[in-house]
Design a protein around this motif. Structure first.
Motif, PDB file in Angstrom:
ATOM      1  N   ALA A  68      -5.445  -2.677  -3.429  1.00 51.18           N
ATOM      2  CA  ALA A  68      -6.434  -1.940  -2.636  1.00 51.18           C
ATOM      3  C   ALA A  68      -6.118  -0.443  -2.622  1.00 51.18           C
ATOM      4  N   MET A  69      -4.842  -0.102  -2.439  1.00 51.68           N
ATOM      5  CA  MET A  69      -4.466   1.315  -2.434  1.00 51.68           C
ATOM      6  C   MET A  69      -4.650   1.925  -3.816  1.00 51.68           C
TER       7      MET A  69
ATOM      8  N   TRP B 244      -9.329  10.397  -0.617  1.00 56.67           N
ATOM      9  CA  TRP B 244      -8.697  10.275   0.702  1.00 56.67           C
ATOM     10  C   TRP B 244      -7.731   9.089   0.772  1.00 56.67           C
ATOM     11  N   PRO B 245      -6.761   9.045  -0.139  1.00 54.34           N
ATOM     12  CA  PRO B 245      -5.794   7.942  -0.068  1.00 54.34           C
ATOM     13  C   PRO B 245      -4.918   7.979   1.185  1.00 54.34           C
TER      14      PRO B 245
ATOM     15  N   THR C 142     -11.318   7.638  -4.931  1.00 54.70           N
ATOM     16  CA  THR C 142     -11.622   8.464  -3.762  1.00 54.70           C
ATOM     17  C   THR C 142     -10.659   9.642  -3.704  1.00 54.70           C
TER      18      THR C 142
ATOM     19  N   GLY D 267       0.807  -1.210   0.000  1.00 56.95           N
ATOM     20  CA  GLY D 267       0.000   0.000   0.000  1.00 56.95           C
ATOM     21  C   GLY D 267       0.842   1.262   0.000  1.00 56.95           C
TER      22      GLY D 267
ATOM     23  N   VAL E 159      -8.245   2.824  -4.141  1.00 56.56           N
ATOM     24  CA  VAL E 159      -8.538   4.005  -3.327  1.00 56.56           C
ATOM     25  C   VAL E 159      -8.065   5.270  -4.036  1.00 56.56           C
ATOM     26  N   CYS E 160      -6.860   5.219  -4.606  1.00 53.87           N
ATOM     27  CA  CYS E 160      -6.320   6.396  -5.283  1.00 53.87           C
ATOM     28  C   CYS E 160      -7.131   6.773  -6.523  1.00 53.87           C
TER      29      CYS E 160
ATOM     30  N   TYR F  68       0.869   4.099  -2.981  1.00 50.64           N
ATOM     31  CA  TYR F  68       0.484   5.458  -2.600  1.00 50.64           C
ATOM     32  C   TYR F  68       1.551   6.469  -3.025  1.00 50.64           C
TER      33      TYR F  68
ATOM     34  N   ALA G 106      -6.636   6.514   4.176  1.00 48.89           N
ATOM     35  CA  ALA G 106      -6.714   5.065   3.965  1.00 48.89           C
ATOM     36  C   ALA G 106      -5.379   4.404   4.274  1.00 48.89           C
TER      37      ALA G 106
END
Length: 342
Positions: A128-129, A138-139, A136, A68, A132-133, A72, A142
């Motif tokens: 998963a990250m 709000w990485p 959303t 993650g 999210v990136c 990120y 997370a």
């Protein structure tokens, strides 16, 4: 008018290429590995204690955090592909494991065995990250949440009982020697040389090789005394003795059986997470020699039994084949010598 001309001239000028940091492709993976290494230092508890590296909260979630963090930081540079979310964490987890070896907080045996699972969990965290990136805003929160999961669970998990799983493996090999010769080899395995057993996978990844295994009579009954390299020693208590037919024993380990550094300390044989239970040799005479069968059973008590059991099936299955070949070579050699002496 002058300002309009100046603005037009500036607009027509080509944009300078955006400078990127040296090795920008690599540093997100290195950062992910360093974060995981810090968590490994946190997870330095002993067996059965909080923050043990054998907890599921470490084995599953720390490599996921590694993946993650990698994705990120890479996404902060530029948008990455779905393939990147999968393969970059493999590199990061490999660097992480290499780091644990470099600072001497992990042994080579565990490192080699756990790399495939870490790679998969790293990819899960990276994917998963990546999601999210992409969907959303709000990485970062997370990512903080990812990092907190192993820390929270690492303090709670030891209070829960570990599931026990019992397994075994069996192998059979024909030996061109009478049962009496095979029986003698089983009970008088002295001066074992590395070349006789060194092909087994377990020994190639660092498990000490056997030196001798000799059956002796004691006031408490028959015992097979075993010596391995690195001053490893333990006893095999014989529970079934049918000469030239069946030899069975259970294992007896003591705190002195495995000196420090002989094996990875947190996965000691006979410990909380792993134990060898018993071994049985069955001799079946047939034309031209003897069929020798070995049955080995063990116990696993981890949150990742499904993975550890497959590893042990491979290692102990291969080890069983190797030790049968050892007894075959020893028994056939003594038979040939006896025949030549006639």
């Amino acid at each position: 008018m002058h300002n309009d001309t100046e603005e037009s001239r500036l607009a027509d000028m080509p944009e300078e290429p955006q400078r990127r940091m040296p090795f920008a492709w690599f540093w997100p993976m290195l950062a992910g590995a360093l974060v995981a290494l810090v968590l490994r230092i946190v997870f330095s508890g002993g067996p059965g204690h909080r923050f043990s590296p054998m907890l599921g909260s470490f084995v599953y979630f720390v490599p996921a955090v590694c993946g993650g963090v990698t994705v990120y930081l890479a996404e902060r540079i530029e948008r990455r592909s779905w393939g990147y979310y999968l393969w970059a964490p493999w590199v990061a987890t490999a660097l992480f494991v290499t780091g644990t070896l470099a600072v001497f907080i992990e042994g080579i045996i565990c490192a080699i065995v756990i790399v495939p699972l870490f790679a998969v969990m790293g990819s899960v965290g990276g994917l998963a990250m990546g999601i999210v990136c992409r969907i959303t805003n709000w990485p970062r929160p997370a990512l903080y949440g990812f990092a907190l999961v192993p820390l929270l669970l690492g303090g709670i998990e030891p209070q829960l009982p570990n599931p026990d799983q019992f397994s075994q493996t069996s192998r059979t090999l024909f030996i061109a020697a009478p049962a009496a010769r095979v029986w003698h080899s089983l009970n008088e395995a002295r001066d074992i040389q590395p070349a006789e057993v060194g092909e087994a996978w377990a020994y190639r990844i660092g498990v000490p090789m056997p030196v001798s295994g000799v059956t002796v009579d004691t006031p408490g009954g028959r015992v097979r005394q075993v010596q391995w390299q690195k001053n490893v020693h333990f006893e095999e208590i014989i529970t079934e003795w049918q000469p030239e037919r069946v030899l069975k024993w259970r294992y007896r380990f003591t705190p002195e059986s495995f000196p420090a550094g002989a094996l990875d300390d947190h996965v000691m044989i006979g410990g909380q997470y792993f134990d060898l239970r018993d071994t049985t040799y069955t001799l079946t005479p047939r034309d031209g020699g003897t069929d020798l069968r070995i049955d080995v059973s063990w116990r696993l008590s981890t949150r990742f039994n499904w993975y550890a059991d497959r590893v042990l099936q491979a290692l102990l299955g291969n080890g069983s084949e190797n030790i049968l070949r050892f007894y075959k070579a020893r028994s056939e050699a003594t038979t040939a010598i006896a025949q030549a002496a006639r």
